[in-house]
Design a protein around this motif. Structure first.
Motif, PDB file in Angstrom:
ATOM      1  N   ILE A   1       0.854  -1.191   0.000  1.00 22.88           N
ATOM      2  CA  ILE A   1       0.000   0.000   0.000  1.00 22.88           C
ATOM      3  C   ILE A   1       0.892   1.243   0.000  1.00 22.88           C
ATOM      4  O   ILE A   1       1.941   1.269   0.631  1.00 22.88           O
ATOM      5  CB  ILE A   1      -0.920   0.020   1.235  1.00 22.88           C
ATOM      6  N   ARG A   2       0.468   2.279  -0.727  1.00 18.98           N
ATOM      7  CA  ARG A   2       1.271   3.503  -0.771  1.00 18.98           C
ATOM      8  C   ARG A   2       0.709   4.561   0.171  1.00 18.98           C
ATOM      9  O   ARG A   2      -0.504   4.787   0.230  1.00 18.98           O
ATOM     10  CB  ARG A   2       1.331   4.086  -2.185  1.00 18.98           C
ATOM     11  N   PHE A   3       1.623   5.209   0.881  1.00 21.85           N
ATOM     12  CA  PHE A   3       1.279   6.315   1.757  1.00 21.85           C
ATOM     13  C   PHE A   3       2.185   7.501   1.452  1.00 21.85           C
ATOM     14  O   PHE A   3       3.371   7.332   1.158  1.00 21.85           O
ATOM     15  CB  PHE A   3       1.457   5.930   3.233  1.00 21.85           C
ATOM     16  N   CYS A   4       1.625   8.701   1.547  1.00 24.88           N
ATOM     17  CA  CYS A   4       2.425   9.921   1.558  1.00 24.88           C
ATOM     18  C   CYS A   4       2.956  10.133   2.974  1.00 24.88           C
ATOM     19  O   CYS A   4       2.330   9.702   3.950  1.00 24.88           O
ATOM     20  CB  CYS A   4       1.585  11.137   1.163  1.00 24.88           C
ATOM     21  N   ALA A   5       4.081  10.813   3.084  1.00 21.87           N
ATOM     22  CA  ALA A   5       4.666  11.088   4.394  1.00 21.87           C
ATOM     23  C   ALA A   5       4.916  12.583   4.532  1.00 21.87           C
ATOM     24  O   ALA A   5       5.487  13.205   3.635  1.00 21.87           O
ATOM     25  CB  ALA A   5       5.976  10.326   4.571  1.00 21.87           C
ATOM     26  N   CYS A   6       4.493  13.145   5.656  1.00 27.26           N
ATOM     27  CA  CYS A   6       4.687  14.570   5.922  1.00 27.26           C
ATOM     28  C   CYS A   6       6.027  14.778   6.616  1.00 27.26           C
ATOM     29  O   CYS A   6       6.312  14.150   7.639  1.00 27.26           O
ATOM     30  CB  CYS A   6       3.558  15.100   6.800  1.00 27.26           C
ATOM     31  N   SER A   7       6.836  15.686   6.082  1.00 30.63           N
ATOM     32  CA  SER A   7       8.154  15.935   6.685  1.00 30.63           C
ATOM     33  C   SER A   7       8.051  16.743   7.970  1.00 30.63           C
ATOM     34  O   SER A   7       8.974  16.734   8.786  1.00 30.63           O
ATOM     35  CB  SER A   7       9.060  16.686   5.697  1.00 30.63           C
ATOM     36  N   LEU A   8       6.936  17.427   8.190  1.00 31.63           N
ATOM     37  CA  LEU A   8       6.799  18.266   9.376  1.00 31.63           C
ATOM     38  C   LEU A   8       6.246  17.483  10.555  1.00 31.63           C
ATOM     39  O   LEU A   8       6.896  17.376  11.597  1.00 31.63           O
ATOM     40  CB  LEU A   8       5.898  19.464   9.084  1.00 31.63           C
ATOM     41  N   CYS A   9       5.059  16.901  10.399  1.00 31.34           N
ATOM     42  CA  CYS A   9       4.390  16.276  11.546  1.00 31.34           C
ATOM     43  C   CYS A   9       4.487  14.763  11.553  1.00 31.34           C
ATOM     44  O   CYS A   9       4.042  14.116  12.508  1.00 31.34           O
ATOM     45  CB  CYS A   9       2.930  16.714  11.619  1.00 31.34           C
ATOM     46  N   GLY A  10       5.048  14.166  10.500  1.00 34.74           N
ATOM     47  CA  GLY A  10       5.255  12.726  10.496  1.00 34.74           C
ATOM     48  C   GLY A  10       4.031  11.892  10.219  1.00 34.74           C
ATOM     49  O   GLY A  10       4.083  10.661  10.323  1.00 34.74           O
ATOM     50  N   THR A  11       2.914  12.516   9.849  1.00 33.87           N
ATOM     51  CA  THR A  11       1.709  11.761   9.514  1.00 33.87           C
ATOM     52  C   THR A  11       1.874  11.069   8.164  1.00 33.87           C
ATOM     53  O   THR A  11       2.427  11.638   7.227  1.00 33.87           O
ATOM     54  CB  THR A  11       0.492  12.704   9.472  1.00 33.87           C
ATOM     55  N   TYR A  12       1.380   9.851   8.076  1.00 34.56           N
ATOM     56  CA  TYR A  12       1.266   9.144   6.798  1.00 34.56           C
ATOM     57  C   TYR A  12      -0.197   9.188   6.367  1.00 34.56           C
ATOM     58  O   TYR A  12      -1.095   9.020   7.198  1.00 34.56           O
ATOM     59  CB  TYR A  12       1.654   7.675   6.946  1.00 34.56           C
ATOM     60  N   TRP A  13      -0.444   9.384   5.078  1.00 31.94           N
ATOM     61  CA  TRP A  13      -1.819   9.267   4.586  1.00 31.94           C
ATOM     62  C   TRP A  13      -1.848   8.483   3.275  1.00 31.94           C
ATOM     63  O   TRP A  13      -0.925   8.548   2.476  1.00 31.94           O
ATOM     64  CB  TRP A  13      -2.496  10.626   4.457  1.00 31.94           C
ATOM     65  N   HIS A  14      -2.934   7.739   3.110  1.00 29.29           N
ATOM     66  CA  HIS A  14      -3.045   6.806   1.988  1.00 29.29           C
ATOM     67  C   HIS A  14      -3.127   7.558   0.662  1.00 29.29           C
ATOM     68  O   HIS A  14      -3.804   8.577   0.543  1.00 29.29           O
ATOM     69  CB  HIS A  14      -4.290   5.921   2.155  1.00 29.29           C
ATOM     70  N   GLN A  15      -2.417   7.021  -0.318  1.00 24.47           N
ATOM     71  CA  GLN A  15      -2.400   7.608  -1.655  1.00 24.47           C
ATOM     72  C   GLN A  15      -2.508   6.492  -2.686  1.00 24.47           C
ATOM     73  O   GLN A  15      -1.785   5.505  -2.629  1.00 24.47           O
ATOM     74  CB  GLN A  15      -1.096   8.380  -1.897  1.00 24.47           C
ATOM     75  N   VAL A  16      -3.443   6.643  -3.623  1.00 29.78           N
ATOM     76  CA  VAL A  16      -3.621   5.664  -4.692  1.00 29.78           C
ATOM     77  C   VAL A  16      -2.339   5.541  -5.504  1.00 29.78           C
ATOM     78  O   VAL A  16      -1.640   6.533  -5.733  1.00 29.78           O
ATOM     79  CB  VAL A  16      -4.803   6.075  -5.595  1.00 29.78           C
ATOM     80  N   ARG A  17      -2.051   4.334  -5.942  1.00 29.15           N
ATOM     81  CA  ARG A  17      -0.872   4.094  -6.758  1.00 29.15           C
ATOM     82  C   ARG A  17      -1.072   4.620  -8.171  1.00 29.15           C
ATOM     83  O   ARG A  17      -2.181   4.735  -8.681  1.00 29.15           O
ATOM     84  CB  ARG A  17      -0.577   2.582  -6.817  1.00 29.15           C
ATOM     85  N   ILE A  18       0.050   4.929  -8.820  1.00 36.57           N
ATOM     86  CA  ILE A  18       0.085   5.406 -10.211  1.00 36.57           C
ATOM     87  C   ILE A  18      -0.872   6.586 -10.394  1.00 36.57           C
ATOM     88  O   ILE A  18      -1.690   6.645 -11.303  1.00 36.57           O
ATOM     89  CB  ILE A  18      -0.216   4.275 -11.213  1.00 36.57           C
ATOM     90  N   GLN A  19      -0.764   7.535  -9.482  1.00 39.59           N
ATOM     91  CA  GLN A  19      -1.549   8.772  -9.535  1.00 39.59           C
ATOM     92  C   GLN A  19      -0.687   9.881  -8.958  1.00 39.59           C
ATOM     93  O   GLN A  19      -0.007   9.675  -7.946  1.00 39.59           O
ATOM     94  CB  GLN A  19      -2.838   8.642  -8.726  1.00 39.59           C
ATOM     95  N   CYS A  20      -0.707  11.037  -9.604  1.00 35.43           N
ATOM     96  CA  CYS A  20       0.106  12.141  -9.129  1.00 35.43           C
ATOM     97  C   CYS A  20      -0.340  12.575  -7.734  1.00 35.43           C
ATOM     98  O   CYS A  20      -1.515  12.882  -7.517  1.00 35.43           O
ATOM     99  CB  CYS A  20       0.040  13.314 -10.104  1.00 35.43           C
ATOM    100  N   VAL A  21       0.583  12.594  -6.820  1.00 34.99           N
ATOM    101  CA  VAL A  21       0.308  13.012  -5.451  1.00 34.99           C
ATOM    102  C   VAL A  21      -0.101  14.478  -5.404  1.00 34.99           C
ATOM    103  O   VAL A  21      -0.926  14.893  -4.580  1.00 34.99           O
ATOM    104  CB  VAL A  21       1.563  12.803  -4.578  1.00 34.99           C
ATOM    105  N   LEU A  22       0.433  15.277  -6.318  1.00 35.11           N
ATOM    106  CA  LEU A  22       0.311  16.728  -6.229  1.00 35.11           C
ATOM    107  C   LEU A  22      -0.912  17.286  -6.944  1.00 35.11           C
ATOM    108  O   LEU A  22      -1.509  18.251  -6.482  1.00 35.11           O
ATOM    109  CB  LEU A  22       1.581  17.373  -6.783  1.00 35.11           C
ATOM    110  N   CYS A  23      -1.272  16.697  -8.097  1.00 33.43           N
ATOM    111  CA  CYS A  23      -2.424  17.233  -8.841  1.00 33.43           C
ATOM    112  C   CYS A  23      -3.549  16.228  -9.010  1.00 33.43           C
ATOM    113  O   CYS A  23      -4.626  16.593  -9.494  1.00 33.43           O
ATOM    114  CB  CYS A  23      -1.981  17.765 -10.209  1.00 33.43           C
TER     115      CYS A  23
END
Length: 305
Positions: free
Chosen positions: A208-230
Motif C-alpha cells: 500500500i502507498r502512503f504519503c509522508a509529511c516531513s513536518l508532523c510525520g503523519t502518513y496518509w493513503h495515496q492511490v498508486r500510479i496517480q500524481c500526489v500533487l495534482c
C-alpha cells in the motif's frame, strides 16, 4: 537514469482492500528510526558527512523530548470544524509558538552546540540562538510556508528541526480516525506537502502507498500510479538513477510537470521517508539536469535543491 514512463509501476498492489486513511507518528520512534537510517546511509554515501550531521540532529530530536511541556492542542470545536470543512486540525498557517515550543527551542538549540559540525553550521546555530523574538518568529513562519530565504538556509534547518518535534508531538495526540482528506498533496494533520511517498511493507498493508509529511510525520493513503500533487493519472512515469535497484524512484507527472519520490519499503525494510529522500539527492540532481520536472516534495534538510 532509467525511465519507466511507458510501463506501470510493477510492484504488487497490496493486501488490504480498504487501508486506513491516516497513520499518526510515535514522537520518539520516528526520530530514532530516522537517526539510525541516516547513520547507515552516511556510511556509504558521497554526502556522508552531511547525512551524519542530520543523524545527530535526529538523535537529538529524540533525546530532548523527556519532560517537555504538553503542546497546546486545538479544542474540540476547532477539531470538529476542521473535520466538517475538510481542513487540517493543526493549522500551520496560524501556528503561534506556545510554552512547549519555547522550551523545545531552547533545549534543542542549546544541546545542538555539542554536535560536531563545520564552522559555518556552528555560526548559523549561534545566529538562531541569539535571534530576537521577532527574528525567531519570522524563521518559524518561513519554514512553515516553505519560503526559506536563500541567504539563511542553514539557520532554518535548526528551526525546522524544532518545528518537527513540536508538530510530531501534536500530531501524535490527534485521532487518526477523525482525519479527512483536505486536498491533493496536503497532509490531513497539518496541511503540509509530502516529503516523499512510500510503498510500505507494514504487516497487513504490504504494497500500500502512503504519503509522508516531513513536518508532523503523519502518513496518509495515496492511490498508486496517480500524481500526489495534482491527482492526475495520465502521463505518470517512473525514473531512477541507473543501478539504483528500484528502491527509490521519481514519480513524474506530465500534467503538472512535477515529481515526488516513491520509496519501495517492500523491497528494503529500513527505508525512511525523510532520510532516504535526503540521501537520494543524486536523483534530484539528475532530474534537475533533465529540466522537465520540478521537485514537488518538501524536505527542510534539502533546502536549496
Amino acid at each position: 537514469m532509467s525511465d519507466d514512463t511507458a510501463r506501470p509501476d510493477p510492484t504488487v498492489i497490496g493486501e488490504v482492500a480498504a487501508p486506513p486513511f491516516a497513520r499518526l507518528p510515535d514522537p520518539h520512534q520516528i526520530f530514532i528510526d530516522r537517526a539510525l537510517r541516516l547513520r547507515a546511509l552516511a556510511a556509504r554515501s558521497e554526502i556522508g558527512p552531511y547525512l551524519r550531521f542530520l543523524s545527530d540532529l535526529a538523535e537529538l530530536q529524540y533525546r530532548i523530548q523527556d519532560d517537555l511541556p504538553e503542546p497546546a492542542m486545538p479544542d474540540e470545536a476547532v477539531l470538529a470544524r476542521a473535520r466538517t470543512h475538510g481542513m487540517p486540525p493543526l493549522d500551520r498557517t496560524g501556528f503561534a509558538p506556545d510554552a512547549a515550543f519555547a522550551v523545545t527551542f531552547d533545549r534543542f538549540t542549546g544541546a545542538a552546540a555539542d554536535i560536531p559540525m563545520p564552522p559555518a553550521a556552528a555560526e548559523a546555530l549561534q545566529r538562531v540562538r541569539t535571534a530576537s523574538r521577532a527574528q525567531g518568529e519570522a524563521m518559524v513562519r518561513a519554514v512553515l510556508a516553505g519560503a526559506i530565504p536563500a541567504d539563511a538556509l542553514a539557520e532554518h534547518v535548526y528551526v525546522a528541526a524544532v518545528l518537527q518535534i513540536q508538530f510530531v508531538r501534536m500530531a501524535a495526540r490527534l485521532d487518526a480516525a477523525a482525519l479527512v482528506p483536505i486536498g491533493e498533496g496536503a497532509c490531513p494533520s497539518c496541511g503540509g506537502p509530502p516529503v516523499s511517498t512510500m510503498v510500505v511493507g507494514w504487516r497487513g498493508m504490504h504494497g500500500i502507498r502512503f504519503c509522508a509529511c516531513s513536518l508532523c510525520g503523519t502518513y496518509w493513503h495515496q492511490v498508486r500510479i496517480q500524481c500526489v500533487l495534482c491527482g492526475g493519472s495520465k502521463g505518470i512515469g517512473y525514473q531512477e538513477v541507473e543501478g539504483g535497484g528500484g528502491t527509490v524512484k521519481a514519480e513524474t507527472c506530465n500534467s503538472c510537470h512535477r515529481y515526488v519520490k516513491v520509496l519501495y519499503q517492500v523491497k528494503q525494510a529500513d527505508l525512511e521517508p525523510v532520510a532516504d529522500d535526503a540521501a537520494s539527492l543524486g536523483l534530484d540532481l539528475l532530474m534537475q539536469q533533465q529540466g522537465e520536472y520540478e521537485r514537488g516534495g518538501f524536505n527542510p534538510f534539502l533546502l536549496g535543491y
